[in-house]
Design a protein around this motif. Structure first.
Motif, PDB file in Angstrom:
ATOM      1  N   GLU A  27       0.828  -1.204   0.000  1.00  0.00           N
ATOM      2  CA  GLU A  27       0.000   0.000   0.000  1.00  0.00           C
ATOM      3  C   GLU A  27       0.866   1.259   0.000  1.00  0.00           C
ATOM      4  OE1 GLU A  27       0.724  -1.230   4.193  1.00  0.00           O
ATOM      5  OE2 GLU A  27      -0.006  -2.296   2.454  1.00  0.00           O
ATOM      6  N   ASP A  37       1.847   1.844  -3.554  1.00  0.00           N
ATOM      7  CA  ASP A  37       0.717   2.463  -4.250  1.00  0.00           C
ATOM      8  C   ASP A  37       0.642   3.955  -3.945  1.00  0.00           C
ATOM      9  OD1 ASP A  37       0.000   0.008  -5.325  1.00  0.00           O
ATOM     10  OD2 ASP A  37      -1.538  -0.378  -3.793  1.00  0.00           O
ATOM     11  N   TYR A  38       0.864   4.322  -2.678  1.00  0.00           N
ATOM     12  CA  TYR A  38       0.862   5.739  -2.278  1.00  0.00           C
ATOM     13  C   TYR A  38       1.948   6.503  -3.032  1.00  0.00           C
ATOM     14  CZ  TYR A  38       2.056   9.872   0.403  1.00  0.00           C
ATOM     15  OH  TYR A  38       2.382  11.164   0.765  1.00  0.00           O
ATOM     16  N   ARG A  68       3.398   5.752  -5.870  1.00  0.00           N
ATOM     17  CA  ARG A  68       3.027   5.812  -7.288  1.00  0.00           C
ATOM     18  C   ARG A  68       1.943   6.867  -7.529  1.00  0.00           C
ATOM     19  NH1 ARG A  68       1.836   0.987  -7.684  1.00  0.00           N
ATOM     20  NH2 ARG A  68       3.855   0.163  -8.239  1.00  0.00           N
ATOM     21  N   ARG A  69       0.959   6.928  -6.631  1.00  0.00           N
ATOM     22  CA  ARG A  69      -0.142   7.898  -6.765  1.00  0.00           C
ATOM     23  C   ARG A  69       0.347   9.337  -6.602  1.00  0.00           C
ATOM     24  NH1 ARG A  69      -2.799   4.966  -3.246  1.00  0.00           N
ATOM     25  NH2 ARG A  69      -2.625   6.512  -1.613  1.00  0.00           N
ATOM     26  N   THR A  70       1.200   9.570  -5.623  1.00  0.00           N
ATOM     27  CA  THR A  70       1.605  10.938  -5.310  1.00  0.00           C
ATOM     28  C   THR A  70       2.809  11.405  -6.118  1.00  0.00           C
ATOM     29  OG1 THR A  70       2.928  10.178  -3.440  1.00  0.00           O
ATOM     30  CG2 THR A  70       0.666  10.861  -2.981  1.00  0.00           C
ATOM     31  N   ASN A  71       3.631  10.465  -6.570  1.00  0.00           N
ATOM     32  CA  ASN A  71       4.860  10.807  -7.270  1.00  0.00           C
ATOM     33  C   ASN A  71       4.779  10.470  -8.761  1.00  0.00           C
ATOM     34  OD1 ASN A  71       7.571  11.647  -7.497  1.00  0.00           O
ATOM     35  ND2 ASN A  71       8.325   9.612  -7.094  1.00  0.00           N
ATOM     36  N   GLY A  72       3.799   9.661  -9.136  1.00  0.00           N
ATOM     37  CA  GLY A  72       3.669   9.268 -10.528  1.00  0.00           C
ATOM     38  C   GLY A  72       4.593   8.130 -10.931  1.00  0.00           C
ATOM     39  N   ARG A  73       5.392   7.674 -10.018  1.00  0.00           N
ATOM     40  CA  ARG A  73       6.333   6.574 -10.251  1.00  0.00           C
ATOM     41  C   ARG A  73       6.748   6.008  -8.898  1.00  0.00           C
ATOM     42  NH1 ARG A  73      11.675  10.103 -11.651  1.00  0.00           N
ATOM     43  NH2 ARG A  73      11.188  11.753 -10.210  1.00  0.00           N
ATOM     44  N   THR A  74       7.544   4.966  -8.908  1.00  0.00           N
ATOM     45  CA  THR A  74       7.962   4.379  -7.633  1.00  0.00           C
ATOM     46  C   THR A  74       9.463   4.543  -7.402  1.00  0.00           C
ATOM     47  OG1 THR A  74       8.125   2.204  -8.669  1.00  0.00           O
ATOM     48  CG2 THR A  74       6.087   2.692  -7.453  1.00  0.00           C
ATOM     49  N   TYR A 111      11.799   8.323  -1.828  1.00  0.00           N
ATOM     50  CA  TYR A 111      10.775   9.350  -1.958  1.00  0.00           C
ATOM     51  C   TYR A 111      10.594   9.881  -0.545  1.00  0.00           C
ATOM     52  CZ  TYR A 111       6.239  11.530  -2.993  1.00  0.00           C
ATOM     53  OH  TYR A 111       5.205  12.417  -3.159  1.00  0.00           O
TER      54      TYR A 111
END
Length: 89
Positions: A44, A47-48, A50-56, A60
């Motif tokens: 999860e 996923d956070y 990826r959602r907030t940064n647009g990538r993993t 971060y």
């Protein structure tokens, strides 16, 4: 990791990432409290990111004021810590 009951910085990373180890070493060396989240151990969290940064990409880093850094250099990270008055200039 520096322990704190409510750190204002969260570092999202992985155990194999040398940039994550380097950024954490900067925070540890400056005695700045932070929370570390392994995105491989916590899907999860991935996923956070990826959602907030647009990538993993990691590390971060999310600061208490809501600003973020992705894969910062040591200098960039220290400059942000100074700007947030978490370390002296």
């Amino acid at each position: 990791m520096t322990a704190a009951s409510d750190p204002s910085i969260t570092v999202y990373g992985t155990g194999w990432c040398s940039d994550c180890r380097r950024s954490r070493a900067v925070l540890d060396g400056e005695d700045v409290a932070y929370r570390y989240v392994d995105i491989e151990a916590e899907p999860e969290a991935a996923d956070y990111v990826r959602r907030t940064n647009g990538r993993t990409n990691v590390p971060y880093i999310v600061f208490g004021d809501g600003s973020t850094q992705t894969e910062p250099s040591d200098l960039e990270l220290r400059e942000r810590l100074v700007a947030l008055e978490l370390i002296p200039s």
